[in-house]
Write a protein that holds these residues in place. Sequence first.
Motif, PDB file in Angstrom:
ATOM      1  N   MET A 262       0.852  -1.195   0.000  1.00  0.00           N
ATOM      2  CA  MET A 262       0.000   0.000   0.000  1.00  0.00           C
ATOM      3  C   MET A 262       0.891   1.249   0.000  1.00  0.00           C
ATOM      4  O   MET A 262       1.869   1.313   0.733  1.00  0.00           O
ATOM      5  CB  MET A 262      -0.885  -0.020   1.258  1.00  0.00           C
ATOM      6  CG  MET A 262      -2.010   0.973   1.213  1.00  0.00           C
ATOM      7  SD  MET A 262      -2.782   1.197   2.821  1.00  0.00           S
ATOM      8  CE  MET A 262      -3.307  -0.446   3.249  1.00  0.00           C
ATOM      9  N   SER A 263       0.511   2.204  -0.858  1.00  0.00           N
ATOM     10  CA  SER A 263       1.325   3.420  -0.939  1.00  0.00           C
ATOM     11  C   SER A 263       0.958   4.372   0.198  1.00  0.00           C
ATOM     12  O   SER A 263      -0.188   4.439   0.630  1.00  0.00           O
ATOM     13  CB  SER A 263       1.081   4.052  -2.308  1.00  0.00           C
ATOM     14  OG  SER A 263       0.893   5.418  -2.199  1.00  0.00           O
ATOM     15  N   ALA A 264       1.939   5.136   0.704  1.00  0.00           N
ATOM     16  CA  ALA A 264       1.677   6.063   1.811  1.00  0.00           C
ATOM     17  C   ALA A 264       1.010   7.340   1.306  1.00  0.00           C
ATOM     18  O   ALA A 264       0.284   8.007   2.031  1.00  0.00           O
ATOM     19  CB  ALA A 264       2.992   6.407   2.494  1.00  0.00           C
ATOM     20  N   GLU A 265       1.222   7.632   0.016  1.00  0.00           N
ATOM     21  CA  GLU A 265       0.715   8.876  -0.563  1.00  0.00           C
ATOM     22  C   GLU A 265      -0.822   8.882  -0.628  1.00  0.00           C
ATOM     23  O   GLU A 265      -1.423   7.874  -0.973  1.00  0.00           O
ATOM     24  CB  GLU A 265       1.285   8.963  -1.977  1.00  0.00           C
ATOM     25  CG  GLU A 265       0.876  10.166  -2.764  1.00  0.00           C
ATOM     26  CD  GLU A 265       1.473  10.115  -4.178  1.00  0.00           C
ATOM     27  OE1 GLU A 265       1.637  11.171  -4.760  1.00  0.00           O
ATOM     28  OE2 GLU A 265       1.753   8.999  -4.677  1.00  0.00           O
ATOM     29  N   ILE A 266      -1.419  10.012  -0.281  1.00  0.00           N
ATOM     30  CA  ILE A 266      -2.878  10.133  -0.449  1.00  0.00           C
ATOM     31  C   ILE A 266      -3.139  11.111  -1.592  1.00  0.00           C
ATOM     32  O   ILE A 266      -2.743  12.280  -1.519  1.00  0.00           O
ATOM     33  CB  ILE A 266      -3.574  10.637   0.833  1.00  0.00           C
ATOM     34  CG1 ILE A 266      -3.277   9.705   2.004  1.00  0.00           C
ATOM     35  CG2 ILE A 266      -5.075  10.746   0.613  1.00  0.00           C
ATOM     36  CD1 ILE A 266      -4.050  10.010   3.282  1.00  0.00           C
ATOM     37  N   PHE A 267      -3.785  10.624  -2.635  1.00  0.00           N
ATOM     38  CA  PHE A 267      -4.136  11.521  -3.745  1.00  0.00           C
ATOM     39  C   PHE A 267      -5.297  12.406  -3.311  1.00  0.00           C
ATOM     40  O   PHE A 267      -6.198  11.948  -2.602  1.00  0.00           O
ATOM     41  CB  PHE A 267      -4.547  10.719  -4.984  1.00  0.00           C
ATOM     42  CG  PHE A 267      -3.424   9.893  -5.570  1.00  0.00           C
ATOM     43  CD1 PHE A 267      -2.333  10.512  -6.178  1.00  0.00           C
ATOM     44  CD2 PHE A 267      -3.462   8.504  -5.516  1.00  0.00           C
ATOM     45  CE1 PHE A 267      -1.297   9.759  -6.725  1.00  0.00           C
ATOM     46  CE2 PHE A 267      -2.434   7.744  -6.055  1.00  0.00           C
ATOM     47  CZ  PHE A 267      -1.338   8.375  -6.659  1.00  0.00           C
ATOM     48  N   ASP A 268      -5.275  13.651  -3.770  1.00  0.00           N
ATOM     49  CA  ASP A 268      -6.460  14.487  -3.559  1.00  0.00           C
ATOM     50  C   ASP A 268      -7.596  13.953  -4.418  1.00  0.00           C
ATOM     51  O   ASP A 268      -8.733  13.854  -3.983  1.00  0.00           O
ATOM     52  CB  ASP A 268      -6.163  15.948  -3.942  1.00  0.00           C
ATOM     53  CG  ASP A 268      -5.116  16.575  -3.048  1.00  0.00           C
ATOM     54  OD1 ASP A 268      -5.356  16.626  -1.826  1.00  0.00           O
ATOM     55  OD2 ASP A 268      -4.044  16.951  -3.549  1.00  0.00           O
ATOM     56  N   VAL A 269      -7.254  13.644  -5.681  1.00  0.00           N
ATOM     57  CA  VAL A 269      -8.282  13.205  -6.630  1.00  0.00           C
ATOM     58  C   VAL A 269      -7.780  11.969  -7.383  1.00  0.00           C
ATOM     59  O   VAL A 269      -6.709  12.011  -7.995  1.00  0.00           O
ATOM     60  CB  VAL A 269      -8.587  14.317  -7.665  1.00  0.00           C
ATOM     61  CG1 VAL A 269      -9.742  13.905  -8.572  1.00  0.00           C
ATOM     62  CG2 VAL A 269      -8.893  15.647  -6.992  1.00  0.00           C
ATOM     63  N   LEU A 270      -8.528  10.880  -7.304  1.00  0.00           N
ATOM     64  CA  LEU A 270      -8.207   9.679  -8.092  1.00  0.00           C
ATOM     65  C   LEU A 270      -9.319   9.519  -9.124  1.00  0.00           C
ATOM     66  O   LEU A 270     -10.487   9.348  -8.775  1.00  0.00           O
ATOM     67  CB  LEU A 270      -8.132   8.439  -7.198  1.00  0.00           C
ATOM     68  CG  LEU A 270      -7.940   7.124  -7.952  1.00  0.00           C
ATOM     69  CD1 LEU A 270      -6.530   7.012  -8.518  1.00  0.00           C
ATOM     70  CD2 LEU A 270      -8.201   5.924  -7.052  1.00  0.00           C
ATOM     71  N   ILE A 271      -8.932   9.588 -10.397  1.00  0.00           N
ATOM     72  CA  ILE A 271      -9.916   9.523 -11.483  1.00  0.00           C
ATOM     73  C   ILE A 271      -9.899   8.116 -12.069  1.00  0.00           C
ATOM     74  O   ILE A 271      -8.841   7.641 -12.516  1.00  0.00           O
ATOM     75  CB  ILE A 271      -9.559  10.557 -12.587  1.00  0.00           C
ATOM     76  CG1 ILE A 271      -9.488  11.966 -11.985  1.00  0.00           C
ATOM     77  CG2 ILE A 271     -10.567  10.492 -13.724  1.00  0.00           C
ATOM     78  CD1 ILE A 271      -8.816  13.002 -12.890  1.00  0.00           C
TER      79      ILE A 271
END
Length: 388
Positions: A1-10
């Motif tokens: 699992m990646s630590a990064e949180i996207f603001d927007v995942l399309i």
Amino acid sequence: MSAEIFDVLIVGGGPAGSTLAWTLRDQGLNIAILDKATFPRDKICAGWVTPAVMQELELDLADYQKAHTLQPIFGFRVSQIGKREVETRYSDTPASYSIRRCEFDHYLLERARDTAGAELILGEKFKTMEKVSDYWLVNGTHKARLVIGAGGHFCPVVRAMGAKLGNSETIVAAQEIEFEMTAEQAAASPIEADVPELFFCEDLLGYGWVVRKGNFLNVGLGREDNHKLSEHVAKFRQQLVDSGKIPAETPLKFHGHAYILYPRATRPLLKDGVMIIGDAAGLAYPESGEGIRPAVESAILAAQIISQAEGDYSQTTLQAYQQKLEARLGKRGAKELMDFLPSWLKQSLAGALLTTHWFVRNYVVERWFLHSDQAPLAGSTIPSNTPH
Ligand SMILES: Cc1cc2nc3c(=O)[nH]c(=O)nc-3n(C[C@H](O)[C@H](O)[C@H](O)COP(=O)(O)OP(=O)(O)OC[C@H]3O[C@@H](n4cnc5c(N)ncnc54)[C@H](O)[C@@H]3O)c2cc1C
């Protein structure tokens, strides 16, 4: 699992998904586009786009046509299948363009990556999304505060919202083939590349087309009633062969896809942390079935709301998207004048009207197909924003 949180995942890298990312290019948002396909990928589509789409996308046509097919259209030939053809021509600027979707969608996706820094997660199918504290966990791997459903007609995000796709929906079912003609076929073809041909079905429940893009020929038929569609298509193909419009060697097997016309759509458009755009929402224009422009416009409107939301992606904040969409495309579920007319009257009226130049030019071409009464949507350039 990646630590990064996207603001927007399309989810979906078609015109809707890539336009959303591109419109958010100066908003300081961390964006990803996930698509099950690797690009370039093909998409079943006639590939006809109006100048309004090019304007809304701020597409640099000179740059685009350096390496891609861009066929200007200066007219349309319109008839009811087997009846007299009426031609409308424009002399100054192109009335439309034909593009190849395998090229167009790839170009827009790469532009979204290059301008908005969107991370492209390609070749991965959307499977699951679950809420974990204040973000969504997609496929057990990708974290995002806002998930956009841009996965086309069978969008899995709409499904994940609990909507039953297909069961009670009124769809347009279409089949088409696009192939490159041989030099002999191209030389013998009566189809002018800048004048696509449209053929309305006798019952007005759909229409067929022959669109030439350089040496590529795109032939198809779509109907609002998918009963015996393959038979309608086979008959139409044979009529075109018999009249010499398409080569006898045109493949027999056409490829099918479906989509929803805006007035018939009942799909959910949003909920907390989720928005639906493009074909996933069912936005195609009812008269022409054009879906690229509404897909692009829905993406621009959604981007405006996301920009104003400043990180608050609650349903209450996102609700403005539905209002903007209805202000632009009309109330969902609204009846059209044609819905009230009995079919015998529609058929006899159409039979007469489709042979008159005035009706074909002013209604069929300018209103139904070009939507020339509707100016391009402004606002694909949102003033830049600092990161939240
Ligand atoms: C035969 C036919 C002819 C048409 N001709 C025209 C035309 O000439 N002009 C016009 O304007 N419109 C036309 N349309 C409509 C037009 O093609 C659509 O309206 C348009 O493609 C919508 O764009 P979109 O970005 O919403 O969806 P799409 O272009 O369908 O993109 C959706 C993306 O989502 C991805 N995806 C799907 N499921 C998943 C999943 N589970 N996981 C991850 N990714 C997923 C797909 O790979 C795809 O890349 C036509 C449609 C048909 C069927």
